[in-house]
Design a protein around this motif. Sequence first.
Motif, mmCIF file in Angstrom:
data_model
loop_
_atom_site.group_PDB
_atom_site.id
_atom_site.type_symbol
_atom_site.label_atom_id
_atom_site.label_comp_id
_atom_site.label_asym_id
_atom_site.label_seq_id
_atom_site.Cartn_x
_atom_site.Cartn_y
_atom_site.Cartn_z
ATOM 1 N N LEU A 367 -39.143 -10.144 40.029
ATOM 2 C CA LEU A 367 -40.546 -9.993 40.380
ATOM 3 C C LEU A 367 -41.319 -9.683 39.099
ATOM 4 O O LEU A 367 -40.984 -8.739 38.378
ATOM 5 C CB LEU A 367 -40.745 -8.865 41.395
ATOM 6 C CG LEU A 367 -40.136 -9.076 42.776
ATOM 7 C CD1 LEU A 367 -40.225 -7.798 43.592
ATOM 8 C CD2 LEU A 367 -40.843 -10.216 43.489
ATOM 9 N N THR A 374 -50.444 -7.071 40.532
ATOM 10 C CA THR A 374 -49.578 -7.716 41.511
ATOM 11 C C THR A 374 -48.134 -7.705 41.041
ATOM 12 O O THR A 374 -47.835 -7.555 39.851
ATOM 13 C CB THR A 374 -50.020 -9.167 41.751
ATOM 14 O OG1 THR A 374 -49.986 -9.877 40.501
ATOM 15 C CG2 THR A 374 -51.425 -9.223 42.325
ATOM 16 N N ASP A 376 -44.894 -10.286 41.805
ATOM 17 C CA ASP A 376 -44.697 -11.560 42.479
ATOM 18 C C ASP A 376 -43.635 -12.366 41.744
ATOM 19 O O ASP A 376 -43.350 -12.124 40.568
ATOM 20 C CB ASP A 376 -46.016 -12.336 42.514
ATOM 21 C CG ASP A 376 -45.957 -13.538 43.443
ATOM 22 O OD1 ASP A 376 -46.133 -13.351 44.659
ATOM 23 O OD2 ASP A 376 -45.718 -14.641 42.942
ATOM 24 N N SER A 377 -43.049 -13.346 42.434
ATOM 25 C CA SER A 377 -42.009 -14.168 41.835
ATOM 26 C C SER A 377 -42.558 -15.181 40.846
ATOM 27 O O SER A 377 -41.805 -15.739 40.039
ATOM 28 C CB SER A 377 -41.219 -14.892 42.927
ATOM 29 O OG SER A 377 -42.067 -15.736 43.676
ATOM 30 N N THR A 431 -46.329 -5.856 45.688
ATOM 31 C CA THR A 431 -46.218 -7.164 46.328
ATOM 32 C C THR A 431 -47.171 -7.246 47.514
ATOM 33 O O THR A 431 -47.653 -6.234 48.023
ATOM 34 C CB THR A 431 -44.797 -7.414 46.839
ATOM 35 O OG1 THR A 431 -44.534 -6.528 47.941
ATOM 36 C CG2 THR A 431 -43.751 -7.206 45.757
ATOM 37 N N ALA A 432 -47.394 -8.462 47.963
ATOM 38 C CA ALA A 432 -48.031 -8.640 49.265
ATOM 39 C C ALA A 432 -47.074 -8.126 50.334
ATOM 40 O O ALA A 432 -45.872 -7.999 50.097
ATOM 41 C CB ALA A 432 -48.343 -10.118 49.479
ATOM 42 N N SER A 538 -44.538 -3.269 51.625
ATOM 43 C CA SER A 538 -44.619 -3.862 50.298
ATOM 44 C C SER A 538 -43.694 -3.113 49.347
ATOM 45 O O SER A 538 -43.376 -1.933 49.558
ATOM 46 C CB SER A 538 -46.054 -3.810 49.755
ATOM 47 O OG SER A 538 -46.933 -4.567 50.557
ATOM 48 N N ALA A 588 -39.711 -14.690 50.237
ATOM 49 C CA ALA A 588 -40.858 -14.344 49.406
ATOM 50 C C ALA A 588 -41.119 -12.840 49.533
ATOM 51 O O ALA A 588 -40.971 -12.273 50.603
ATOM 52 C CB ALA A 588 -42.074 -15.131 49.886
ATOM 53 N N PRO A 589 -41.430 -12.169 48.402
ATOM 54 C CA PRO A 589 -41.857 -12.744 47.131
ATOM 55 C C PRO A 589 -40.737 -12.901 46.100
ATOM 56 O O PRO A 589 -41.023 -13.164 44.936
ATOM 57 C CB PRO A 589 -42.868 -11.716 46.640
ATOM 58 C CG PRO A 589 -42.262 -10.409 47.075
ATOM 59 C CD PRO A 589 -41.632 -10.703 48.420
ATOM 60 N N CYS A 590 -39.463 -12.705 46.446
ATOM 61 C CA CYS A 590 -38.403 -12.737 45.446
ATOM 62 C C CYS A 590 -37.958 -14.162 45.158
ATOM 63 O O CYS A 590 -37.972 -15.028 46.026
ATOM 64 C CB CYS A 590 -37.195 -11.930 45.923
ATOM 65 S SG CYS A 590 -37.533 -10.179 45.998
#
Length: 602
Positions: A367, A374, A376-377, A431-432, A538, A588-590
């Motif tokens: 991430l 943020t 995120d991946s 993360t989201a 999250s 997601a998000p990985c």
Amino acid sequence: MLSGGGTTATAAAAPAQPAWTTYDRPAQYAVVVDQHVPVQMSDGIVLNAVVRRPDAPGRFPVLVTITPYNGTNGAINVDNDYLVARGYVQVIVDARGTGESQGTWQAFSNREQRDGYEAVEWAAAQPWSDGNVGMWGASYMAISQLFTAAQQPPHLKAIFPIVPMGDAYRDMVFPGGQDNTGFIPFWLALVSGSALVPPDYALDGNTADLARALGELGQHALDLPGYDANNELQALAGDTSYDGPYWKTSSPLEVVDKIRVPTFVVGGEHDIFQRGEPLIYERLKQHVPTRLLIGPWTHSDASAGKGLPAGGVPSLDSIALRWFDQYLKGMPANVAAIPKVTQYVLGTGQWETRTDWPDPSLTPSRLYLGAGKTLDSAPPSPSAPDLFVQNPVSGVCTQSTSQWSAGLLAPVPCTTDNRLDEATSGVSYTTAPLTHDLQFDGPLFADIWVSTTASDAVVTVRVTDVAPDGTSTELTDGWLAASFRANDPTRSRYVGTQLMQPWHPFTRDSVLPVPAGQPVELPIEVFPTDAVIPAGHSLRLYVGPNDFPHAVPPFDQLTNELGGVVQVLHDPQHQSYLELPDVGACAAPCKPLPVANLIRGS
């Protein structure tokens, strides 16, 4: 410490693990206590022992417990009458220079380690002993077991270390190169105070006993404060603020390869020895029967196995009974059926068994830190850095305060929710909300690019589970001074080509300059855990300054970092990221890395 040599093992799908089964026997005996039993060492020093034995004639297996907390009158109770009532003798020995023992206390010195060997062999030769000896106990008493077993005393058959330390420098005293001021001063004061409790025989009217008691107390009064003060002074301003021979002598991972007896290791996910407990298991499993049990505990809770039995896992006493019945009494306790690894999964409230540690299905999943704070991946796009000010007293309102006080400060309300600290120091990347549960098990790795206006920077990272209501629950954390960023790849853990557990030398010679205003890359070890971030929650990575009261930089670092403004960089040229030890289907998000799942080191 992580072993060198770069050995590799290919990961395989984990077969189903057997479930725990119950094991117990009813109490058979009342307990007789013999106080002030002298145990003479080969150098003439006499250690004090308390012998707790079954109220019956005959010979029994013996469990030796070595304590610095005064086995007769200490504040920490190390008795285990559950085992004594089921046919064991417990010999509780005051470490030299503590309690009612003669000599000068030097924690885990070579001479104290030799005392463990001699205490085991003394116990084997007593008239109430059948010659089979084990060791049992938590914390200091667990560490002493490892040092004693490494010397291979002939009559030692099995050990049961609860919350033992592995690497003195990296596990607890100087994690990330910072002095552990949250626990060490308290611990030194506890040992010193226990050593200054007058023995009960001092007032029995016997002149010889009074003289003996005054002699021991006088020696302790002279030795302990000097030892305590010198330790703290050296930790803040002397050579022991760096790794070296002093810390290697007191690190069981330096000698565990010599252990030849079955070992059951108990640890805690918020224990002060969180890092070292699985490493001890990992080294021992290669040559002796070994098991690992890790609960959701701080140090004090883990010492007692708080909450067990639960989730199919028995109490620590019943597990120890099963272990010793098999290896000391030769009873058919079927320890082979005990799961290899049992862990509490943070975020689920469930216990799970594993075939091994690290989990054979571990796959690195990355991430990236990005614009807008943020996580995120997707690799970061060009973006401005985020800032925080170096603050030596940040971190009070975090789970770290509870953990590194051994659980004593757990009642402080703000240690269960990191939001207050996150709002007042550092930068949080989140993360989201997850669309699927995310489970990770093992060591985490944070690769963070920073620059500072000062000549050093101390960085703390925290991994938290953020609930829909905003509660930020700390799962694990890591620390590193930028000047200590040198990494030894021969002693680090890699999964494929991905670094997962860096090994920093922390020596004076390994210190690197931190040019003001220039980017530097910090490979930060984040201590292992087993957790699930539920769908709808999250994952957050906090990046910030110091971790007070847990850790204070040595004076030279503190001077170099003060007043510094730290930039956290996350752009295509400086990709800061968190690497997770994913053990599930990483939605997601990985984004799992396309590398072979090979583990180097141990």
